[in-house]
Design an enzyme around this catalytic site. Structure first.
Site, PDB file in Angstrom:
ATOM      1  N   CYS A   1      42.840 159.750  72.346  1.00  0.00           N
ATOM      2  CA  CYS A   1      43.088 159.053  71.083  1.00  0.00           C
ATOM      3  C   CYS A   1      44.145 159.751  70.247  1.00  0.00           C
ATOM      4  O   CYS A   1      44.482 159.302  69.160  1.00  0.00           O
ATOM      5  CB  CYS A   1      41.792 158.875  70.284  1.00  0.00           C
TER       6      CYS A   1
ATOM      7  N   HIS B   1      51.891 146.184  48.328  1.00  0.00           N
ATOM      8  CA  HIS B   1      51.482 144.973  48.997  1.00  0.00           C
ATOM      9  C   HIS B   1      52.636 144.370  49.809  1.00  0.00           C
ATOM     10  O   HIS B   1      52.438 143.818  50.881  1.00  0.00           O
ATOM     11  CB  HIS B   1      50.975 143.981  47.947  1.00  0.00           C
TER      12      HIS B   1
ATOM     13  N   GLU C   1      39.385 168.491  71.648  1.00  0.00           N
ATOM     14  CA  GLU C   1      40.643 168.842  70.984  1.00  0.00           C
ATOM     15  C   GLU C   1      40.782 170.349  70.775  1.00  0.00           C
ATOM     16  O   GLU C   1      41.653 170.793  70.040  1.00  0.00           O
ATOM     17  CB  GLU C   1      40.812 168.063  69.672  1.00  0.00           C
TER      18      GLU C   1
ATOM     19  N   ASP D   1      45.518 167.798  68.042  1.00  0.00           N
ATOM     20  CA  ASP D   1      44.984 169.147  67.820  1.00  0.00           C
ATOM     21  C   ASP D   1      44.985 169.966  69.096  1.00  0.00           C
ATOM     22  O   ASP D   1      45.262 171.164  69.067  1.00  0.00           O
ATOM     23  CB  ASP D   1      43.567 169.069  67.236  1.00  0.00           C
TER      24      ASP D   1
HETATM   25  C1  PEP Z   1      43.820 164.522  67.442  1.00  0.00           C
HETATM   26  O1  PEP Z   1      43.660 165.668  67.032  1.00  0.00           O
HETATM   27  O2  PEP Z   1      44.525 164.230  68.425  1.00  0.00           O
HETATM   28  C2  PEP Z   1      43.190 163.399  66.735  1.00  0.00           C
HETATM   29  C3  PEP Z   1      43.193 162.188  67.248  1.00  0.00           C
HETATM   30  O3  PEP Z   1      42.617 163.634  65.532  1.00  0.00           O
HETATM   31  P1  PEP Z   1      43.466 163.855  64.184  1.00  0.00           P
HETATM   32  O4  PEP Z   1      44.907 163.531  64.489  1.00  0.00           O
HETATM   33  O5  PEP Z   1      42.889 162.968  63.168  1.00  0.00           O
HETATM   34  O6  PEP Z   1      43.269 165.301  63.910  1.00  0.00           O
HETATM   35 MG    MG Z   2      42.154 166.120  65.563  1.00  0.00          MG
END
Ligand code: PEP
Ligand code: MG
Length: 542
Positions: free
Chosen positions: A500, A188, A429, A453
Site C-alpha cells: 500500500c 472546492h 514497514e 516507511d
Molecule cells: C507506508 O509507510 O508505505 C504507508 C503506506 O504508510 P504512510 O505513508 O501513511 O506512512
Molecule cells: Mg507508513
C-alpha cells in the site's frame, strides 16, 4: 502569445476560448427603514427562498458530482440556520433602522473576516462560504440573476476565485478548465476539477481584463501554464498532447468493469488508498476493487480534539456502506513523526520517525486505541471492514494488540452491541517485521507492505528530507528483496500480502511484484485503471 504560470491542482490539457467569469458585485445601497419589523420579514422570506434554492442545488450536485461534492450545499443550508448569523442581520436591521440588503452585507463582511482570521484551514475556507450565502440572499432581495456562463461552446473559465455554488451552477458541458487567480489546493474548485477530470490551475498571476474574453488559450494543467493567443508551434504541440491524453483516458475507461488479470490468468486485487470520506467517489469512479488503506489518522488530524467513538463510528460505517460489501481496510491511528496533532501533547523528540508513533502510541495510551477499535468493530456490521495495525516490529506488540481487542470485543458483547468477525492484518514497514514475517504471518490474516516507511528504515533515509533525494533509490534491491521475502512467508503460512506504499503504483515494477507473489496493490484512485491496464498486458508464463 502571452504565458502565465500558476499552481496545478489537476493535470491535463485544455484548448479553447477564455471566459472571464466576472462576479456580479451586488450594489448594496444603505436605506433608512421605518418599519423594521416588516424589513425583518422581508429578510426571512429571502432566507427561506435561499434555503429552497440550496436544497435544489444539493439535489443537482448530488446527481452530477456525488455526495461528497454536494455536501457543501448542506453546509450552506446549515449556515443559513446559524443563530449568530441571523441575530446579527436582524439586530442590524432593528438597531440601525436599515434595509435587509445592507444588514446582510455588513454581517457577511464581519463573519468572513472572523473566519479568515482563524488558524484552522477548514474554518478559513468558510469565509468564502459565508460570502456566498450572503450574496445569494442579497440577490434574492434585489431580484437579481445569478452569474453564469452564457456561451454556446465550451470555455476555459477564468476567475478571481469561484464560490462553491458558482461552480456547481455552471453547466459542466461548457467547462474545459478552471483557471483562478486565488483559491487553494483544497478549494472546492480544485476538488471539482479532479472530479470532473479537467485541468485546473490556481494562483495564476493574470489580470482579469475584459479584453481576455473570447481569446484562444491553452491550459497546461500538468505543468501549471496558461498560454493566451498561443503561437502555431505551441498550439500544435499542446493539441498533440491533449489528443494523446484523451486517447489514453478513453482506453482506460474501457477497462472499467474488467478484471485485473494477467494474460496467463493471474488475478490481482487492485485497491485504492484514501485519507477521508471525500475520496470515496474517486474510488468508485475508478472502479477500485476495495480500499486497501484508509489512513484513519486524518480523522484525528482534521479534529481539534480526540474524535469520539460516535464520530468515528459514523465515518467507518459510511465508508463500509458506500463500498457495498467490498473490502475496506482501515488502518488504526498512525499519528506521530510527520503527522502531529497538538492535542496529543506528544513530547518533542530527537528522532520522531523512530519515536513514539502509530501502534506505540496506541499501546501506551490504550484508552485512545480502545475508542477507535470499538468504533471499528461496531461499523463492521455495515460492510466488509478489515483492520490493519501500523509500524509493527514484534510478536510482543501483536500479543498486546490482541489482548486489547479481546477486551473491547468482550465489552461490546456485554453491552449487547453487535459486531462481525473482521480480518485483522498488519503493515510491514519496518525491517524487523520483514525479518520475522514468517512468525508474524502465523498471527494475522494479511500483510500490507508500507514501502514508504520500509524504504526509509531500510536505507536509513528520512522520507521527509528532499536533500537526500540523490541517495534515495526507490528501486533499491534491498527493499525489493524484502518484498519478495514477505510475500513468500505470507504464502507459506496461507495468508495474502499487498503493497500500500507508493511503490505499489510504480508500473515498472508491477511484473516483478506479481512474480514475487504479491496479491494486492493499493494505490491512489487515479492509478487504479492504469495499473489494471499494465496487469492485463503482462504474461507471467513467459
Ligand atoms: C507506508 O509507510 O508505505 C504507508 C503506506 O504508510 P504512510 O505513508 O501513511 O506512512
Ligand atoms: Mg507508513
Amino acid at each position: 502569445m502571452k504565458t502565465y504560470n500558476g499552481k496545478s491542482v489537476y493535470g491535463g490539457v485544455a484548448i479553447g476560448k477564455l471566459h472571464v467569469f466576472a462576479k456580479e458585485q451586488q450594489r448594496i445601497v444603505r436605506r433608512t427603514i421605518s418599519d423594521t419589523a416588516k424589513e425583518r420579514e422581508r429578510f426571512e422570506a429571502a432566507r427561506a427562498e435561499a434555503q429552497e434554492q440550496l436544497a435544489a442545488l444539493y439535489d443537482k450536485a448530488l446527481k452530477e458530482v456525488g455526495e461528497a461534492n454536494a455536501a457543501i450545499f448542506e453546509i450552506h443550508q446549515m449556515m443559513l440556520e446559524d443563530e449568530d448569523y441571523l441575530d446579527s442581520v436582524n439586530n442590524i436591521i432593528t438597531d440601525q433602522s436599515v434595509n435587509a440588503e445592507f444588514a446582510v452585507g455588513i454581517t457577511a463582511d464581519n463573519f468572513a473576516e472572523m473566519f479568515a482570521s482563524m488558524d484552522d484551514a477548514y474554518m478559513k475556507e468558510r469565509a468564502a462560504d459565508v460570502k456566498d450565502i450572503s450574496e445569494r440572499i442579497v440577490r434574492i432581495l434585489l431580484n437579481a440573476d445569478a452569474a453564469g456562463v452564457n456561451t454556446n461552446e465550451p470555455v476555459i473559465i477564468l476567475a478571481d476565485d469561484l464560490a462553491p455554488s458558482e461552480t456547481v451552477q455552471l453547466d459542466k458541458d461548457k467547462v474545459l478548465s478552471f483557471v483562478t487567480v486565488h483559491g487553494s489546493t483544497n478549494s472546492h474548485t480544485a476538488i471539482l476539477a479532479r472530479t470532473m477530470n479537467i485541468p485546473a490551475l490556481i494562483g495564476v498571476d493574470i489580470e482579469l481584463s475584459p479584453e481576455l474574453e473570447g481569446k484562444l488559450a491553452v491550459v497546461d494543467g500538468t505543468n501549471g501554464v496558461v498560454y493566451v493567443d498561443p503561437d502555431e508551434e505551441t498550439l500544435r504541440k499542446m493539441e498533440q498532447r491533449r489528443d494523446e491524453e484523451l486517447r489514453k483516458r478513453r482506453l482506460l475507461q474501457e477497462l472499467k468493469g474488467k478484471d485485473n488479470v494477467t494474460k496467463d490468468g493471474r488475478s490481482v486485487m487492485v485497491y485504492a488508498n484514501i485519507g477521508n470520506l471525500k475520496d470515496i467517489p474517486y474510488v468508485l469512479e475508478n472502479d477500485a476493487g476495495g480500499i486497501g488503506l484508509f489512513r484513519s489518522e486524518f480523522i484525528y488530524l482534521e479534529n481539534s480534539d480526540y474524535p469520539t467513538e460516535e464520530q468515528q463510528f459514523a465515518i467507518y460505517k459510511e465508508v463500509a456502506q458506500k463500498m457495498s460489501g467490498k473490502r475496506v481496510i482501515i488502518r488504526t491511528l498512525d499519528i506521530g513523526a510527520d503527522k502531529q496533532a497538538d492535542y496529543f501533547k506528544l513530547d518533542k523528540e530527537e528522532n520522531p520517525a523512530m519515536g513514539l508513533r502509530a501502534i506505540r502510541i496506541c499501546l501506551t495510551r490504550p484508552e485512545i486505541f480502545k475508542t477507535q477499535l470499538r468504533a471499528l468493530y461496531r461499523a463492521s456490521k455495515y460492510g466488509k471492514i478489515a483492520i490493519m495495525y501500523p509500524m509493527i516490529t514484534s510478536l510482543a506488540e501483536l500479543k498486546r494488540i490482541k489482548a486489547i481487542s479481546k477486551e473491547v470485543k468482550a465489552e461490546l458483547t456485554a453491552e449487547g452491541i453487535p459486531y462481525n468477525d473482521v480480518e485483522e492484518g498488519i503493515m510491514i514497514e519496518t525491517p524487523a517485521a520483514v525479518m520475522i514475517s514468517d512468525l508474524l504471518a502465523k498471527e494475522v490474516d494479511f500483510f500490507s507492505i508500507g514501502t514508504n516507511d520500509l524504504s526509509q528504515y531500510t536505507m536509513a533515509i528520512d522520507r521527509q528530507n528532499p536533500k537526500l533525494d540523490e541517495f534515495f533509490d526507490p528501486h533499491h534491491e534491498a527493499v525489493l528483496r524484502m518484498i519478495g521475502m514477505v510475500a513468500k512467508n505470507a504464502h507459506d503460512n496461507g495468508i495474502w500480502t499487498g503493497i500500500c506504499g507508493e511503490l505499489g503504483a510504480d508500473m515498472e515494477l508491477t511484473e516483478r511484484f506479481l512474480r514475487m507473489g504479491v496479491d494486492e496493490l493499493s494505490v491512489s484512485p487515479s492509478f487504479v485503471l492504469p495499473l489494471r491496464n499494465t496487469i492485463r498486458s503482462l504474461d507471467l508464463s513467459k
